[in-house]
Design an enzyme around this catalytic site. Structure first.
Site, mmCIF file in Angstrom:
data_model
loop_
_atom_site.group_PDB
_atom_site.id
_atom_site.type_symbol
_atom_site.label_atom_id
_atom_site.label_comp_id
_atom_site.label_asym_id
_atom_site.label_seq_id
_atom_site.Cartn_x
_atom_site.Cartn_y
_atom_site.Cartn_z
ATOM 1 N N LYS A 1 0.819 -1.210 0.000
ATOM 2 C CA LYS A 1 0.000 0.000 0.000
ATOM 3 C C LYS A 1 0.857 1.266 0.000
ATOM 4 O O LYS A 1 0.433 2.278 -0.540
ATOM 5 C CB LYS A 1 -0.980 0.002 1.181
ATOM 6 N N LYS B 1 -3.724 -11.026 -6.526
ATOM 7 C CA LYS B 1 -5.054 -11.271 -5.968
ATOM 8 C C LYS B 1 -6.078 -10.304 -6.555
ATOM 9 O O LYS B 1 -5.735 -9.198 -6.970
ATOM 10 C CB LYS B 1 -5.027 -11.196 -4.442
ATOM 11 N N LYS C 1 -10.477 -5.180 -4.421
ATOM 12 C CA LYS C 1 -11.540 -4.211 -4.684
ATOM 13 C C LYS C 1 -10.992 -2.834 -5.011
ATOM 14 O O LYS C 1 -11.706 -2.005 -5.562
ATOM 15 C CB LYS C 1 -12.565 -4.164 -3.540
HETATM 16 P P1 TYM Z 1 -10.568 -6.615 3.166
HETATM 17 O O1 TYM Z 1 -11.654 -5.620 3.343
HETATM 18 O O2 TYM Z 1 -9.449 -6.287 2.248
HETATM 19 O O3 TYM Z 1 -11.172 -7.987 2.677
HETATM 20 C C1 TYM Z 1 -12.258 -8.603 3.355
HETATM 21 C C2 TYM Z 1 -12.063 -10.113 3.385
HETATM 22 O O4 TYM Z 1 -11.965 -10.629 2.055
HETATM 23 C C3 TYM Z 1 -10.799 -11.429 1.933
HETATM 24 N N1 TYM Z 1 -10.298 -11.286 0.558
HETATM 25 C C4 TYM Z 1 -10.054 -12.300 -0.278
HETATM 26 N N2 TYM Z 1 -10.165 -13.632 -0.139
HETATM 27 C C5 TYM Z 1 -9.829 -14.403 -1.203
HETATM 28 N N3 TYM Z 1 -9.409 -13.899 -2.395
HETATM 29 C C6 TYM Z 1 -9.289 -12.559 -2.578
HETATM 30 N N4 TYM Z 1 -8.896 -12.074 -3.758
HETATM 31 C C7 TYM Z 1 -9.611 -11.696 -1.494
HETATM 32 N N5 TYM Z 1 -9.608 -10.352 -1.336
HETATM 33 C C8 TYM Z 1 -10.018 -10.117 -0.069
HETATM 34 C C9 TYM Z 1 -9.823 -10.859 2.947
HETATM 35 O O5 TYM Z 1 -8.839 -11.802 3.299
HETATM 36 C C10 TYM Z 1 -10.757 -10.529 4.090
HETATM 37 O O6 TYM Z 1 -11.016 -11.689 4.865
HETATM 38 N N6 TYM Z 1 -7.712 -6.097 7.251
HETATM 39 C C11 TYM Z 1 -8.953 -6.679 6.743
HETATM 40 C C12 TYM Z 1 -10.179 -6.188 7.468
HETATM 41 C C13 TYM Z 1 -10.141 -6.383 8.932
HETATM 42 C C14 TYM Z 1 -10.296 -7.602 9.642
HETATM 43 C C15 TYM Z 1 -10.228 -7.271 11.008
HETATM 44 C C16 TYM Z 1 -10.494 -8.918 9.226
HETATM 45 C C17 TYM Z 1 -9.979 -5.395 9.869
HETATM 46 N N7 TYM Z 1 -10.045 -5.932 11.098
HETATM 47 C C18 TYM Z 1 -10.322 -8.249 11.994
HETATM 48 C C19 TYM Z 1 -10.580 -9.901 10.229
HETATM 49 C C20 TYM Z 1 -10.507 -9.562 11.570
HETATM 50 C C21 TYM Z 1 -9.080 -6.292 5.276
HETATM 51 O O7 TYM Z 1 -8.502 -5.347 4.817
HETATM 52 O O8 TYM Z 1 -9.989 -7.047 4.585
#
Ligand code: TYM
Length: 331
Positions: free
Chosen positions: A115, A197, A200
């Site tokens: 990032k 990957k 979004k």
């Molecule tokens: P975020 O918002 O980027 O993504 C949400 C969830 O989607 C999963 N994910 C994927 N899984 C498979 N293939 C992909 N291409 C893919 N892109 C995203 C992510 O692994 C995630 O589970 N830091 C986290 C948000 C967060 C969080 C937490 C998660 C904040 N606090 C506490 C768990 C527990 C994040 O940026 O997810």
């Protein structure tokens, strides 16, 4: 434990339109815990401001992410659904855990490195300490299990390390969480660049299939998906594009990789891509319908957010009073 139930926590950032990576890697799995676990699913808006957001869009996406949770099968009566900034204890514990997280640990985080490259003009302190806030999210509820995609594994391990460090200094305070990373769908790849990957925040709209895309868009994007010149539907490390499409097809149809190879034996990629698009569009159609229904009633979404925040705050307070006492803050 809450009552006789183990605790599940996960979160999704309202920072863009959610993709089938978010769906297959995370949200689709959330509802499997609803019956046997005490579940907290959070829209993590505090995390999303580590990258600049347009305020009106952030607000809209916060509602949308909550509605998507519900449209993907999370019953608001069986799961605590809430918005992170509505429970100030997240920020409070986030600060505290900053003081138990090392500069060196944070420097090693690959998401921070990625990032900071992408947002070179805005490498803010929040982007750097992001994993400590994520640890706070998880530890605040004494979480046992965290369902996430593989990209969050490093952050989760840091949360475990920070919890163990805190427990070592002050005695048992936090439950050490485990990840729940689904092997079949833990990394859905970009359709345009299948070695990275699906994200979004990818500026290329053809790289991602969004959960709310129309069937036409879904079909078009799969038709354009990057494959290879080998023209055989076979799962292999050296065929990342085709393997990714097979992973998506498997997730939406329940067919095994062998079945898929047999189904498309001797047929070209054209047929295969069409089938993946159909399966994906059919799988998402009910989610889209339910989402539209939910978004039409904002007052109800606000009610759900409020109930969720009240309930989450109740459990967060318990952990916070323990943490404050252990640290030596005057009550
Ligand atoms: P975020 O918002 O980027 O993504 C949400 C969830 O989607 C999963 N994910 C994927 N899984 C498979 N293939 C992909 N291409 C893919 N892109 C995203 C992510 O692994 C995630 O589970 N830091 C986290 C948000 C967060 C969080 C937490 C998660 C904040 N606090 C506490 C768990 C527990 C994040 O940026 O997810």
């Amino acid at each position: 434990m809450i009552g006789d139930k183990k605790i599940v926590f996960s979160g999704v950032q309202p920072s863009g339109n959610l993709t089938i990576g978010n769906y297959l890697g995370a949200i689709k799995n959330f509802s499997r815990f609803s019956e046997d676990y005490k579940t907290f699913y959070c829209v993590v808006d505090l995390h999303s401001i580590t990258v600049r957001q347009v305020p009106a869009e952030l607000r809209r996406r916060t509602y949308e992410t909550l509605a998507l949770y519900m449209a993907c099968g999370l019953d608001e009566k069986k799961n605590t659904l809430f918005v992170q900034s509505h429970v100030p204890a997240h920020a409070e514990l986030g600060w505290i855990l900053d003081c138990y997280t090392m500069f060196g640990e944070l420097s090693r985080m690959t998401q921070f490195k990625d990032k900071s490259q992408k947002h070179a003009e805005n490498i803010n302190a929040g982007l750097f300490t992001y994993p400590a806030l994520m640890a706070a999210d998880i530890l605040l509820y004494q979480t046992d299990l965290v369902p996430v995609g593989i990209d969050q594994k490093q952050h989760l391990e840091l949360a475990r390390d920070v919890a163990a460090r805190f427990n070592q200094i002050y005695g048992d305070t936090f439950t050490i969480p485990e990840g729940y990373i689904p092997t079949d769908t833990m990394k859905i790849a970009s359709l345009a660049e299948p070695t990275s990957k699906m994200s979004k925040s990818d500026p290329n709209p053809n790289a991602c299939v969004y959960i709310l895309d129309s069937k036409d868009d879904i079909m078009r994007k799969f038709k354009k998906a990057v494959t290879d010149s080998d023209a055989s539907v076979r799962y292999s490390e050296d065929k990342p594009g085709v393997s990714n499409l097979m992973t998506i097809y498997r997730a939406f149809t329940g067919k095994s990789l062998e079945e898929i190879e047999r189904e498309f034996d001797g047929r070209g990629y054209g047929d295969f891509k069409l089938a993946v698009g159909e399966a994906c569009a059919d799988g998402l159609a009910p989610v889209r319908e339910e989402f539209a229904r939910l978004m039409a009633d904002k007052a109800y979404l606000e009610q759900v957010m409020k109930n969720g925040a009240d309930e989450a705050a109740y459990y967060a307070r318990k952990t916070m009073s323990k943490v404050r006492r252990k640290i030596g803050f005057v009550n």
